[in-house]
Scaffold this motif. Structure first.
Motif, PDB file in Angstrom:
ATOM      1  N   LEU A  11       3.527  52.806 -18.907  1.00  0.00           N
ATOM      2  CA  LEU A  11       2.336  52.509 -18.124  1.00  0.00           C
ATOM      3  C   LEU A  11       1.470  53.748 -17.933  1.00  0.00           C
ATOM      4  CD1 LEU A  11       3.804  50.113 -15.430  1.00  0.00           C
ATOM      5  CD2 LEU A  11       2.305  49.522 -17.333  1.00  0.00           C
ATOM      6  N   THR A  12       2.086  54.898 -17.733  1.00  0.00           N
ATOM      7  CA  THR A  12       1.330  56.139 -17.576  1.00  0.00           C
ATOM      8  C   THR A  12       0.579  56.484 -18.852  1.00  0.00           C
ATOM      9  OG1 THR A  12       2.951  56.933 -15.978  1.00  0.00           O
ATOM     10  CG2 THR A  12       1.513  58.583 -16.987  1.00  0.00           C
ATOM     11  N   MET A  13       1.240  56.321 -19.997  1.00  0.00           N
ATOM     12  CA  MET A  13       0.552  56.588 -21.267  1.00  0.00           C
ATOM     13  C   MET A  13      -0.578  55.596 -21.501  1.00  0.00           C
ATOM     14  SD  MET A  13       3.579  57.940 -23.834  1.00  0.00           S
ATOM     15  CE  MET A  13       3.974  56.312 -24.346  1.00  0.00           C
ATOM     16  N   PRO A  40     -10.884  57.142 -10.528  1.00  0.00           N
ATOM     17  CA  PRO A  40      -9.607  56.710  -9.932  1.00  0.00           C
ATOM     18  C   PRO A  40      -9.500  55.198  -9.755  1.00  0.00           C
ATOM     19  CG  PRO A  40     -10.503  58.548  -8.684  1.00  0.00           C
ATOM     20  CD  PRO A  40     -11.554  58.122  -9.656  1.00  0.00           C
ATOM     21  N   ILE A  41     -10.608  54.554  -9.433  1.00  0.00           N
ATOM     22  CA  ILE A  41     -10.580  53.091  -9.297  1.00  0.00           C
ATOM     23  C   ILE A  41     -10.301  52.456 -10.653  1.00  0.00           C
ATOM     24  CG2 ILE A  41     -12.008  51.068  -8.813  1.00  0.00           C
ATOM     25  CD1 ILE A  41     -13.315  52.692  -6.572  1.00  0.00           C
ATOM     26  N   PHE A  42     -10.934  52.978 -11.699  1.00  0.00           N
ATOM     27  CA  PHE A  42     -10.693  52.470 -13.048  1.00  0.00           C
ATOM     28  C   PHE A  42      -9.229  52.659 -13.443  1.00  0.00           C
ATOM     29  CE2 PHE A  42     -10.651  53.185 -17.682  1.00  0.00           C
ATOM     30  CZ  PHE A  42     -11.054  51.925 -18.081  1.00  0.00           C
ATOM     31  N   ALA A  43      -8.672  53.817 -13.147  1.00  0.00           N
ATOM     32  CA  ALA A  43      -7.269  54.069 -13.462  1.00  0.00           C
ATOM     33  C   ALA A  43      -6.352  53.114 -12.695  1.00  0.00           C
ATOM     34  CB  ALA A  43      -6.911  55.519 -13.151  1.00  0.00           C
ATOM     35  N   ALA A  44      -6.656  52.865 -11.440  1.00  0.00           N
ATOM     36  CA  ALA A  44      -5.845  51.930 -10.647  1.00  0.00           C
ATOM     37  C   ALA A  44      -5.924  50.510 -11.224  1.00  0.00           C
ATOM     38  CB  ALA A  44      -6.299  51.950  -9.192  1.00  0.00           C
ATOM     39  N   LEU A  45      -7.101  50.110 -11.666  1.00  0.00           N
ATOM     40  CA  LEU A  45      -7.244  48.787 -12.277  1.00  0.00           C
ATOM     41  C   LEU A  45      -6.452  48.686 -13.573  1.00  0.00           C
ATOM     42  CD1 LEU A  45     -11.017  48.029 -11.668  1.00  0.00           C
ATOM     43  CD2 LEU A  45      -9.052  46.926 -10.598  1.00  0.00           C
ATOM     44  N   ILE A  46      -6.433  49.751 -14.361  1.00  0.00           N
ATOM     45  CA  ILE A  46      -5.664  49.745 -15.605  1.00  0.00           C
ATOM     46  C   ILE A  46      -4.168  49.639 -15.307  1.00  0.00           C
ATOM     47  CG2 ILE A  46      -5.023  51.120 -17.627  1.00  0.00           C
ATOM     48  CD1 ILE A  46      -7.745  49.830 -17.846  1.00  0.00           C
ATOM     49  N   VAL A  47      -3.692  50.365 -14.300  1.00  0.00           N
ATOM     50  CA  VAL A  47      -2.277  50.280 -13.921  1.00  0.00           C
ATOM     51  C   VAL A  47      -1.941  48.867 -13.455  1.00  0.00           C
ATOM     52  CG1 VAL A  47      -0.555  51.058 -12.242  1.00  0.00           C
ATOM     53  CG2 VAL A  47      -2.015  52.720 -13.386  1.00  0.00           C
ATOM     54  N   ALA A  48      -2.805  48.286 -12.641  1.00  0.00           N
ATOM     55  CA  ALA A  48      -2.557  46.926 -12.150  1.00  0.00           C
ATOM     56  C   ALA A  48      -2.555  45.932 -13.307  1.00  0.00           C
ATOM     57  CB  ALA A  48      -3.607  46.554 -11.110  1.00  0.00           C
TER      58      ALA A  48
END
Length: 117
Positions: A30-32, A94-102
């Motif tokens: 998920l991090t990658m 950061p919001i974009f990154a959080a959406l990608i993780v979700a």
């Protein structure tokens, strides 16, 4: 990558930690995914406006900047005062990154790639 990482943990740690092994593997995946999804648009944009790119040619009017858009055959120049840093530039990544993780987590759960205990 995940198979190698999972096998590495199995060989070097006790067999009573399979959940930790799988959790670590999925966290790394998920991090990658987040790193690739977050950085690829920035790399694409920077390569499009680099000096070696066709988009780096100057506009005919002073005070205008040529910007890469999805229209490949046209030259589009915009006033340079439109391109300044704003406070929202610190909030959006950061919001974009959080959406990608979700989204990645939802995909993993939807496909059923989880360990049942």
């Amino acid at each position: 990558m995940s198979l190698w990482f999972s096998n590495f943990f199995r060989l070097h740690f006790p067999t009573s930690w399979p959940i930790l092994t799988y959790a670590t593997t999925w966290i790394m995946l998920l991090t990658m995914t987040v790193a690739i999804a977050s950085i690829s648009p920035q790399v694409t944009f920077v390569s499009a406006i680099s000096p070696a790119s066709l988009f780096s040619q100057k506009c005919t009017n002073d005070g205008f900047i040529r910007m890469p858009l999805d229209v490949p055959g046209e030259i589009l120049c915009f006033p340079s005062h439109l391109f300044v840093k704003s406070k929202i530039d610190f909030i959006v990544p950061p919001i974009f990154a959080a959406l990608i993780v979700a989204a990645s987590t939802c995909l993993v759960r939807a496909v059923g790639l989880f360990v049942e205990t």
